[in-house]
Design a protein around this motif. Structure first.
Motif, mmCIF file in Angstrom:
data_model
loop_
_atom_site.group_PDB
_atom_site.id
_atom_site.type_symbol
_atom_site.label_atom_id
_atom_site.label_comp_id
_atom_site.label_asym_id
_atom_site.label_seq_id
_atom_site.Cartn_x
_atom_site.Cartn_y
_atom_site.Cartn_z
ATOM 1 N N HIS A 295 0.856 -1.184 0.000
ATOM 2 C CA HIS A 295 0.000 0.000 0.000
ATOM 3 C C HIS A 295 0.890 1.232 0.000
ATOM 4 C CE1 HIS A 295 -3.223 -2.783 1.509
ATOM 5 N NE2 HIS A 295 -3.893 -2.065 0.635
ATOM 6 N N PHE A 296 0.637 2.126 -0.945
ATOM 7 C CA PHE A 296 1.385 3.377 -1.038
ATOM 8 C C PHE A 296 0.543 4.484 -0.401
ATOM 9 C CE2 PHE A 296 3.356 0.685 -4.088
ATOM 10 C CZ PHE A 296 4.658 1.141 -4.253
ATOM 11 N N TYR A 297 1.166 5.186 0.565
ATOM 12 C CA TYR A 297 0.451 6.191 1.339
ATOM 13 C C TYR A 297 0.856 7.598 0.903
ATOM 14 C CZ TYR A 297 -0.739 2.264 4.384
ATOM 15 O OH TYR A 297 -1.212 1.072 4.876
ATOM 16 N N ALA A 298 0.176 8.572 1.470
ATOM 17 C CA ALA A 298 0.471 9.972 1.161
ATOM 18 C C ALA A 298 1.857 10.343 1.698
ATOM 19 C CB ALA A 298 -0.588 10.876 1.777
ATOM 20 N N PRO A 299 2.592 11.209 0.997
ATOM 21 C CA PRO A 299 3.970 11.550 1.385
ATOM 22 C C PRO A 299 4.106 12.181 2.763
ATOM 23 C CG PRO A 299 3.571 12.150 -0.897
ATOM 24 C CD PRO A 299 2.245 11.759 -0.325
ATOM 25 N N HIS A 300 3.051 12.806 3.295
ATOM 26 C CA HIS A 300 3.204 13.482 4.586
ATOM 27 C C HIS A 300 3.564 12.506 5.705
ATOM 28 C CE1 HIS A 300 -1.003 12.117 5.217
ATOM 29 N NE2 HIS A 300 -0.684 12.164 6.502
ATOM 30 N N LEU A 301 3.301 11.205 5.501
ATOM 31 C CA LEU A 301 3.631 10.208 6.521
ATOM 32 C C LEU A 301 5.136 9.983 6.645
ATOM 33 C CD1 LEU A 301 0.841 7.509 5.991
ATOM 34 C CD2 LEU A 301 1.000 9.254 7.776
ATOM 35 N N ILE A 302 5.900 10.505 5.697
ATOM 36 C CA ILE A 302 7.358 10.379 5.777
ATOM 37 C C ILE A 302 7.867 10.989 7.078
ATOM 38 C CG2 ILE A 302 9.548 11.131 4.748
ATOM 39 C CD1 ILE A 302 8.178 11.016 2.012
ATOM 40 N N LYS A 303 7.301 12.141 7.456
ATOM 41 C CA LYS A 303 7.734 12.836 8.672
ATOM 42 C C LYS A 303 7.483 12.010 9.925
ATOM 43 C CE LYS A 303 7.200 17.632 7.092
ATOM 44 N NZ LYS A 303 6.519 18.924 7.355
ATOM 45 N N GLU A 304 6.483 11.147 9.878
ATOM 46 C CA GLU A 304 6.088 10.380 11.059
ATOM 47 C C GLU A 304 6.756 9.006 11.131
ATOM 48 O OE1 GLU A 304 1.856 10.126 11.066
ATOM 49 O OE2 GLU A 304 1.582 12.226 10.456
ATOM 50 N N THR A 305 7.560 8.675 10.123
ATOM 51 C CA THR A 305 8.123 7.324 10.030
ATOM 52 C C THR A 305 9.643 7.365 10.149
ATOM 53 O OG1 THR A 305 6.313 6.701 8.536
ATOM 54 C CG2 THR A 305 8.225 5.232 8.631
ATOM 55 N N GLU A 306 10.180 6.609 11.081
ATOM 56 C CA GLU A 306 11.634 6.538 11.241
ATOM 57 C C GLU A 306 12.244 5.837 10.025
ATOM 58 O OE1 GLU A 306 14.999 4.654 14.296
ATOM 59 O OE2 GLU A 306 12.847 4.506 14.768
ATOM 60 N N HIS A 307 13.266 6.449 9.454
ATOM 61 C CA HIS A 307 13.873 5.874 8.254
ATOM 62 C C HIS A 307 15.315 6.344 8.097
ATOM 63 C CE1 HIS A 307 12.281 9.817 7.029
ATOM 64 N NE2 HIS A 307 13.198 9.817 6.073
ATOM 65 N N ASP A 308 16.073 5.589 7.299
ATOM 66 C CA ASP A 308 17.475 5.921 7.028
ATOM 67 C C ASP A 308 17.672 6.534 5.650
ATOM 68 O OD1 ASP A 308 18.384 4.732 9.488
ATOM 69 O OD2 ASP A 308 18.127 2.761 8.540
ATOM 70 N N VAL A 309 16.782 6.197 4.718
ATOM 71 C CA VAL A 309 16.962 6.634 3.339
ATOM 72 C C VAL A 309 15.624 6.573 2.607
ATOM 73 C CG1 VAL A 309 17.524 4.303 2.536
ATOM 74 C CG2 VAL A 309 18.351 6.273 1.229
#
Length: 341
Positions: A295-309
């Motif tokens: 499932h591909f979500y809206a980009p604003h969730l990037i801020k809420e998700t811990e990630h390295d790259v």
């Protein structure tokens, strides 16, 4: 065409027809094995288009003046079908079409042996040939479908059906089919494991399949890279392997995948465990996009998700996407398409 080591009994292609097809492809910068989608507008870009069209019309008119029936065979006619349909319009003749369907995996294995194409490249080449026929062949043309695998089991029965369809008689010996020359055999009930799922569906449903030209055109960058790789004699490694090597760098990272593209389908297969979030610009808070088992979500969730790259699976628009995604993350942004060139 003359016999060869691969086909000691010879070929049925007319040398002049092959020459016309080769010149048309070469004039556009392609060869018989190029991965490209050519509609009539594309073909008309050739400076030789009109010269070759007139040559083809003249040659076929000469053949028809001497013969009641004329048969043409050349695999290149599949990808150049819009050109030949224009030629046929100029002829005072009834056109009938014999479609021969052989299991894609058997064809791919033959191409591997003869041309050193790997399975994925060969599968894309086969798909483009079959898709062109399914998309461009007019339904008004009478047609008959011959399954190659059935010829092995019932050559005489297939021959009778073919003779009836074409309204001809044959003096060819009944044992024309030679199993020793069939280097690669596959049951037609076996599904092809190559290509994208929607391509496999088209191959199974051919010739009554729907062809999505938009999807084919979305693979333009992928095909460009494959053509570049296979156009170099010393560089036959498939681009799929390049993508796998690219993905290996991120398998221990927390990855956000951007873009629900066809390239994303390959990356998902390689990075499934590493992907913590998949996003796409077309998704919103109320609408997520389901593709390739994700499932591909809206980009604003990037801020809420811990990630390295963030790994971008969209081709082109690099500067625009860096600017857009930088509004959501301070982590590195890498583009999968860079491994294709």
């Amino acid at each position: 065409m003359q016999p060869s080591k691969d086909n000691p009994n010879g070929y049925w292609e007319d040398e002049l027809i092959v020459d016309i097809n080769e010149k048309l492809l070469h004039s556009l910068g392609y060869q018989w094995c190029s991965l490209t989608w050519l509609n009539l507008a594309d073909l008309r870009q050739s400076k030789l288009y009109e010269v070759l069209r007139r040559k083809a019309v003249s040659y076929l008119q000469q053949l028809l003046a001497k013969n009641k029936k004329v048969s043409l065979k050349d695999p290149r006619m599949c990808i150049l079908l819009p050109f030949w349909l224009e030629v046929f319009k100029e002829l005072d003749a009834d056109i009938k079409v014999v479609l021969v369907k052989r299991h894609a995996h058997s064809i791919a294995k033959s191409l591997l042996t003869r041309d050193q194409f790997d399975n994925e490249y060969a599968s894309q080449l086969i798909y483009l040939h079959w898709a062109a026929v399914a998309r461009f062949l007019p339904k008004t043309y009478p047609r008959i479908l011959i399954n190659y695998e059935e010829v092995r089991r019932d050559e005489n029965g297939i021959r009778k059906s073919l003779m009836s369809f074409l309204d001809v008689e044959s003096s060819v010996p009944s044992n024309l089919f030679e199993e020793k020359l069939e280097h690669h055999a596959t049951s037609f009930n076996e599904a092809s494991a190559s290509g994208f799922t929607w391509q496999q569906d088209m191959l199974m449903d051919f010739p009554n399949a729907n062809v999505d030209e938009y999807r084919i055109k979305s693979l333009a960058t992928f095909y460009y890279a494959l053509n570049a790789a296979y156009g170099r004699r010393n560089h036959r490694q498939h681009v799929i392997n390049e993508i796998k090597n690219f993905a290996d760098n991120y398998k221990t990272k927390k990855v956000i995948l951007y873009g629900a593209s066809e390239l994303a389908s390959i990356l998902i297969g390689q990075l499934s465990d590493a992907i913590v979030l998949a996003v796409d610009h077309a998704a919103s808070e109320d609408h997520r996009i389901a593709r390739f088992g994700k499932h591909f979500y809206a980009p604003h969730l990037i801020k809420e998700t811990e990630h390295d790259v963030i790994v971008v699976a969209v081709t082109g628009r690099k500067d625009e996407l860096i600017h857009f995604l930088s509004g959501y993350t301070s982590q590195p942004i890498t583009f999968a398409e860079e491994c294709l060139f």
